[in-house]
Motif scaffolding. Sequence first.
Motif, mmCIF file in Angstrom:
data_model
loop_
_atom_site.group_PDB
_atom_site.id
_atom_site.type_symbol
_atom_site.label_atom_id
_atom_site.label_comp_id
_atom_site.label_asym_id
_atom_site.label_seq_id
_atom_site.Cartn_x
_atom_site.Cartn_y
_atom_site.Cartn_z
ATOM 1 N N ALA A 311 0.832 -1.206 0.000
ATOM 2 C CA ALA A 311 0.000 0.000 0.000
ATOM 3 C C ALA A 311 0.864 1.253 0.000
ATOM 4 O O ALA A 311 0.538 2.252 -0.663
ATOM 5 N N MET A 312 1.956 1.196 0.727
ATOM 6 C CA MET A 312 2.873 2.331 0.737
ATOM 7 C C MET A 312 3.631 2.452 -0.578
ATOM 8 O O MET A 312 3.903 3.547 -1.063
ATOM 9 N N ALA A 313 3.954 1.308 -1.183
ATOM 10 C CA ALA A 313 4.805 1.301 -2.377
ATOM 11 C C ALA A 313 4.109 1.834 -3.622
ATOM 12 O O ALA A 313 4.770 2.373 -4.523
ATOM 13 N N VAL A 314 2.789 1.700 -3.708
ATOM 14 C CA VAL A 314 2.117 2.105 -4.946
ATOM 15 C C VAL A 314 2.223 3.613 -5.187
ATOM 16 O O VAL A 314 2.078 4.074 -6.320
ATOM 17 N N GLY A 315 2.467 4.381 -4.131
ATOM 18 C CA GLY A 315 2.608 5.824 -4.319
ATOM 19 C C GLY A 315 3.980 6.263 -4.775
ATOM 20 O O GLY A 315 4.173 7.443 -5.130
ATOM 21 N N LEU A 316 4.931 5.335 -4.802
ATOM 22 C CA LEU A 316 6.297 5.708 -5.178
ATOM 23 C C LEU A 316 6.402 6.185 -6.621
ATOM 24 O O LEU A 316 7.282 6.974 -6.959
ATOM 25 N N TYR A 318 4.622 8.198 -8.213
ATOM 26 C CA TYR A 318 4.418 9.639 -8.331
ATOM 27 C C TYR A 318 5.627 10.407 -7.805
ATOM 28 O O TYR A 318 5.943 11.492 -8.299
ATOM 29 N N LYS A 319 6.310 9.838 -6.820
ATOM 30 C CA LYS A 319 7.490 10.499 -6.269
ATOM 31 C C LYS A 319 8.718 10.294 -7.154
ATOM 32 O O LYS A 319 9.536 11.194 -7.326
ATOM 33 N N LEU A 320 8.835 9.087 -7.715
ATOM 34 C CA LEU A 320 10.027 8.745 -8.499
ATOM 35 C C LEU A 320 9.842 8.968 -9.997
ATOM 36 O O LEU A 320 10.808 8.935 -10.745
ATOM 37 N N GLY A 321 8.586 9.135 -10.437
ATOM 38 C CA GLY A 321 8.343 9.522 -11.820
ATOM 39 C C GLY A 321 8.271 8.406 -12.839
ATOM 40 O O GLY A 321 8.336 8.665 -14.036
ATOM 41 N N TYR A 322 8.109 7.166 -12.413
ATOM 42 C CA TYR A 322 7.901 6.080 -13.391
ATOM 43 C C TYR A 322 6.410 5.777 -13.467
ATOM 44 O O TYR A 322 5.714 5.790 -12.452
ATOM 45 N N ASP A 323 5.916 5.513 -14.655
ATOM 46 C CA ASP A 323 4.475 5.363 -14.857
ATOM 47 C C ASP A 323 4.087 3.886 -14.905
ATOM 48 O O ASP A 323 3.982 3.280 -15.968
ATOM 49 N N ASP A 324 3.878 3.324 -13.741
ATOM 50 C CA ASP A 324 3.390 1.947 -13.588
ATOM 51 C C ASP A 324 1.872 2.026 -13.541
ATOM 52 O O ASP A 324 1.280 2.239 -12.484
ATOM 53 N N SER A 325 1.244 1.868 -14.685
ATOM 54 C CA SER A 325 -0.180 2.194 -14.836
ATOM 55 C C SER A 325 -1.058 1.573 -13.759
ATOM 56 O O SER A 325 -1.857 2.257 -13.124
ATOM 57 N N LEU A 326 -0.940 0.266 -13.531
ATOM 58 C CA LEU A 326 -1.852 -0.434 -12.636
ATOM 59 C C LEU A 326 -1.133 -1.057 -11.440
ATOM 60 O O LEU A 326 -1.581 -2.055 -10.880
ATOM 61 N N ASP A 327 0.008 -0.501 -11.077
ATOM 62 C CA ASP A 327 0.720 -0.860 -9.845
ATOM 63 C C ASP A 327 1.253 -2.290 -9.832
ATOM 64 O O ASP A 327 1.233 -2.967 -8.793
ATOM 65 N N VAL A 328 1.750 -2.731 -10.958
ATOM 66 C CA VAL A 328 2.390 -4.047 -11.019
ATOM 67 C C VAL A 328 3.647 -4.068 -10.157
ATOM 68 O O VAL A 328 3.918 -5.046 -9.450
ATOM 69 N N ILE A 329 4.401 -2.995 -10.197
ATOM 70 C CA ILE A 329 5.642 -2.921 -9.408
ATOM 71 C C ILE A 329 5.304 -2.844 -7.920
ATOM 72 O O ILE A 329 5.876 -3.571 -7.097
ATOM 73 N N GLY A 330 4.364 -1.987 -7.569
ATOM 74 C CA GLY A 330 4.004 -1.812 -6.169
ATOM 75 C C GLY A 330 3.416 -3.051 -5.533
ATOM 76 O O GLY A 330 3.602 -3.290 -4.333
#
Length: 454
Positions: A311-316, A318-330
């Motif tokens: 839950a915390m990671a999905v906001g990264l 916006y801070k780091l500037g990579y566009d992970d559309s549907l939060d696969v990374i988070g």
Amino acid sequence: MPPGITTLAADKIELSAANTGFMLICSALVMLMTPGLAFFYGGMVRVKSTLNMLMMSFISLGIVTILWVLYGFSLAFGTDVGSVIGWSSDYVGLSNIGVTELWDGYTIPVYVFAVFQLMFAILTPALISGALADRVKFTAWALFITLWVTVVYFPVAHWVWGSGGWLFEMGVIDFAGGTAVHINAGAAALGVILVIGKRVGFKKDPMRPHSLPLVMLGAGLLWFGWFGFNAGSWLGNDDGVGAVMFLNTQVATAAAMLAWLAYEKIRHGSFTTLGAASGAVAGLVAITPAGGSVSPLGAIAVGAIAGLLCAMAVGLKYKLGYDDSLDVIGVHLVGGIVGSLLVGFFATGGVQSDAKGLFYGGGLDQLGKQAVGVFAVLAYSLVVSALLAFVIDKVMGMRVPEDDEVSGIDQVEHAETAYDFSGAGGGSASRTAVPAPGATGNADAATQTKKVDA
């Protein structure tokens, strides 16, 4: 996949009808996860990208199935070559396998093991697609899947689960795919989006999910199918380990969903349906590598920690500037890392294997092994995936033109739209203005239709 479940001598192992039937059911459940993922992702995008998101998952069912039969199973589970890849000519085309020939050390046929593993291979590249929503050419995506499973997924599956694979032999525990599936897909997603860039309007335009009921349906199908994904990965249940994994899957998922919702309420003031769905998936991801090693109380801890950190990671982004559309990374990358590393803390030594984690007197040994597995797969997938995307982008272009992205990728790539708002009974009401007597001119100019959103 874990080592063999039986201690019988090879000449005394017999086909088990119960285990065979169980594994066929589990294979069908894992297959259902790919359409479930399509709905989950499809509901999270805007209306104009819905069909493309569905198709990016469904095309994996076609491409990976054929590649698996031709050479994928041989590369992943054939005779070990240098601890990095497999190869067996008998597995090429799956043409020289006896109908009742048993998978090595198990009580199920080779064909059953092959079809179960096929469903994993199909799902993994489909997971990547969520990070690329709204902007990738369908032909480029199909080519990427073809190349990626060949040079990334099949080798990594051999490292982790193949007899002789270097991570397998090291003793890295990955019950059902924390490294081979989720970290692999999440790292690949990061590699690709660093190459193709952000969506038009990222951080400027609203990009909210268009159908939360569709998201919840997809999450429910994923949760349901995940029992086959996890419990089936013991390849039978002669000793009860599969039952433990089944229970831990439910427990960790529930804990992760609650942890995500609690974080949302504290951080943003609301309990959202998207948060519930995402939290559940985060728990499923995290327990996948760990569920055969931990107790139910350990599963609660794994799920809760994963739910909070994801839950915390999905906001990264916006801070780091990579566009992970549907939060696969988070969700998948972070969740896979969390679940894999927590094996080194919570492994009891009394379920899947005798390996113990730090909290059960095992010291740092297993944690070190888990870390090697996590970062080896992450680095390999990230680098190779980025290179593949770079080459494809130079050869044919990975992205649709900007105008097509803005107007809608569904119509451009598939000549269809997900919803018909103009038909009878649709989501619109129409009112036709009748031209005044004596009016002249083109009928289209004289007759105007006003659509009122329902």
